[in-house]
Design an enzyme around this catalytic site. Sequence first.
Site, short mmCIF file in Angstrom:
data_model
loop_
_atom_site.label_atom_id
_atom_site.label_comp_id
_atom_site.label_asym_id
_atom_site.label_seq_id
_atom_site.Cartn_x
_atom_site.Cartn_y
_atom_site.Cartn_z
N ALA A 1 36.36 43.11 45.92
CA ALA A 1 36.01 43.06 44.49
C ALA A 1 34.83 42.14 44.27
CB ALA A 1 37.20 42.61 43.67
N HIS B 1 51.76 54.34 30.35
CA HIS B 1 50.97 54.48 29.13
C HIS B 1 51.34 53.39 28.12
CE1 HIS B 1 48.59 56.68 26.20
NE2 HIS B 1 49.56 56.51 25.33
N ASP C 1 33.49 34.93 59.45
CA ASP C 1 32.09 35.18 59.13
C ASP C 1 31.14 34.91 60.29
OD1 ASP C 1 33.22 35.61 56.68
OD2 ASP C 1 31.98 34.19 55.58
N THR D 1 37.19 36.53 53.23
CA THR D 1 38.22 35.58 53.65
C THR D 1 39.51 36.25 54.09
OG1 THR D 1 37.28 33.85 52.23
CG2 THR D 1 39.56 33.57 52.93
#
Length: 207
Positions: free
Chosen positions: A80, A182, A42, A50
């Site tokens: 995410a 499925h 960072d 990370t």
Amino acid sequence: RKPNSDKMGLEEVGVKLDEKSGKVLVDEYSKTNIDSIYALGDVTDRMNLTPVALMEGVSLAKTLFLGEATKPDYDNVPSAIFSQPPIGTCGLTEEQAATKYGSVDVYIEKFKPLKHTMPTGRAEQEQVLMKLIVVSDGQTGAGRVVGAHMCGADSAEMMQGIAIAMKAGALKSHFDSTVGIHPTSAEEWCTMRTKARTTTAADVNKS
């Protein structure tokens, strides 16, 4: 967020920092302007995740200790947001892809997961949105999946697998020819046959 680069004495040894943000300035191999000093993660403000810092560290280790000049690779890094519902993404946005490739086809699927239609009664609350960005025919890289985005349960888990396929250069035809499991939400990635729209670089410029 601002890189936490102050009070480290970097200025005293001559390491260059960005005047506005304070990030450590590095080249494509993570080296600062001082030959013996490298910076990762960072504090360099490249892609602040990370696992990306870990990847940068592996690349640097190969460069320094294995004699394999290795640049960090920021293409198709999955990520995410662990919100409710969660969001997963990999690759380019529709606008970025259209600008880079000239024209992209967009596939969108919105549905109620089968497991919630009867057993839980939460179908309305658990809806899923999926989006695939594919390079249009006639463009360099035609058929390649260059963006995948999802909002809904298990999106992060799915995106990790999709990222592997995208890293390998997966085409839309590969998705289409894959047999789904499925009943899962993930099988919808293999059944997105109807194009929602085509977006061109000109469309992006107009907006």
